[in-house]
Design a protein around this motif. Sequence first.
Motif, PDB file in Angstrom:
ATOM      1  N   ARG A 253     -58.024 -38.451  81.661  1.00 23.07           N
ATOM      2  CA  ARG A 253     -56.941 -39.340  82.070  1.00 23.07           C
ATOM      3  C   ARG A 253     -55.672 -38.558  82.386  1.00 23.07           C
ATOM      4  NH1 ARG A 253     -59.308 -42.675  77.926  1.00 23.07           N
ATOM      5  NH2 ARG A 253     -57.868 -41.842  76.361  1.00 23.07           N
ATOM      6  N   SER A 257     -53.964 -38.400  86.046  1.00 21.10           N
ATOM      7  CA  SER A 257     -52.564 -38.764  86.242  1.00 21.10           C
ATOM      8  C   SER A 257     -51.808 -37.678  87.002  1.00 21.10           C
ATOM      9  CB  SER A 257     -51.896 -39.015  84.883  1.00 21.10           C
ATOM     10  OG  SER A 257     -50.522 -39.288  85.034  1.00 21.10           O
ATOM     11  N   SER A 260     -52.567 -37.789  90.698  1.00 19.76           N
ATOM     12  CA  SER A 260     -52.308 -39.066  91.354  1.00 19.76           C
ATOM     13  C   SER A 260     -51.678 -38.860  92.724  1.00 19.76           C
ATOM     14  CB  SER A 260     -51.385 -39.917  90.484  1.00 19.76           C
ATOM     15  OG  SER A 260     -50.895 -41.035  91.197  1.00 19.76           O
ATOM     16  N   ASP A 355     -59.659 -48.005  84.682  1.00 17.59           N
ATOM     17  CA  ASP A 355     -58.279 -47.529  84.809  1.00 17.59           C
ATOM     18  C   ASP A 355     -57.267 -48.652  84.945  1.00 17.59           C
ATOM     19  OD1 ASP A 355     -56.400 -45.491  84.876  1.00 17.59           O
ATOM     20  OD2 ASP A 355     -56.480 -45.268  87.049  1.00 17.59           O
ATOM     21  N   GLN A 359     -48.610 -51.269  81.931  1.00 23.82           N
ATOM     22  CA  GLN A 359     -47.367 -50.517  82.048  1.00 23.82           C
ATOM     23  C   GLN A 359     -46.173 -51.238  81.439  1.00 23.82           C
ATOM     24  OE1 GLN A 359     -46.778 -49.187  86.118  1.00 23.82           O
ATOM     25  NE2 GLN A 359     -48.976 -48.994  86.453  1.00 23.82           N
TER      26      GLN A 359
END
Length: 444
Positions: A253, A257, A260, A355, A359
């Motif tokens: 992960r 990230s 991204s 995923d 947030q």
Amino acid sequence: MLSRRVQFFFWCRVFSLHKVCPVLARNLTSSTSGSQATQHMEEGQLPIHVNNVRNKLREIVGASTNWSDHVQAMNERKALHTLLAESQAVLPPRKMSDSYIEVILPLGSQPEIREKYLNVHNTVRFGRILEDLDSLGVLICYTHTKHDAAQRSPLSIVTALVDKIGLWEQHIYPDRDIKFVGNVSWVGRTSMEVKMHMLQLNDGIYSPVLDATFVMVARDPENKRPAFVNPLILETPEEEKIFKEGELNKSRRIDSSKASLLKMAPTAEERNIIHNLFLNTLDTRTVSFRSRVLPHNSAWMQDTSLKSLEICHPEKRNIFNRIFGGFLMRKAYELGWACAYSFGNSRPYVVAVDDIMFQKPVEIGSLLLLSSQVCYTENNYIQVRVHSEVYDPDSRVHQTTNVFHFTFMLETEIPVIVPKTYGESMLYLDGKRHFESAMKENNV
């Protein structure tokens, strides 16, 4: 053809479960009837009825069942700050089996609850399953962190991430009992990974339907700051392997990230893919960069979106008086499913969910805007992205709360999706990444 493929991958997963966690695999494939209580649990407790999961969560937290009393209930939780651990070292370690829970959804033995789970195709609504998984994941974590000396838990445990959900059956029957099982599989300082499995009773045997991995975080009683959780004791080589997988998931992960497309430029291979898509849509008669022509059996990405609006009423609140994460997942899934259905012109079957990052919490009274988009297609697969945001009419401010990724499969091949703008091209590449990750995870 498709059903044979699903059966093949189902048995591959059962085989892999025997290798990774033979005890759990034996439990998953053990023969039992819907009314019998399994005897392998630590204290011999009966499976929990699905309707009692959220009631247990309210008892653990001390949440009010009346919206009018929620402010007082949350104020009472402030006194629990004194029960928080100053470090993880002072908390008693727990075993994986300590957090193991079974939950029964008796669709077969209690027909009166079927209506809530039934869809128009006479199968189970997958959005409802997402809600149940979310509640179960939180309860598992509270079981791992239970404070024996306190009636109420000082921790606020919330869903941080749905790492992945893989399905091994196309049809979930609405008239057969379902069992959810799960436990904490990895622990950090303030976060926990939970692995859950869903099984359905077929001919006296509970057969696996899906696997899910969630990440939960612990916070203080007011849900403002991180809080420590109990460390995990590993008793067997199988548990060490499961824990190591959790470490690898965390590293994956982090790497994902960093890579991204919101932070890094596409790879050279990805740039070539986008450029070729662009070249294939140029109008050869004009030789102009602005003149675009849609190729045969293709669709512009901009023509594949669906949107919806939800007013967030108190009815959909969680135990901390924010909108329940499972509700958000259900609404996003149903919109994504409708988007795939309207684009593919035939019924889609969900293959994977991955995923989903939570947030920002959604407050009661918010206007919740959901936007779905087909962002990638390949053969008979559709990758749908659903963007969730809250809108404040007073300030006119939009804030992203979640981004959901769903992989669907249809029984016929579907048009190729084609981006027009640079932003759509990034959505296309992001969808392609999620699709390939889902296929790799599902061994397709």
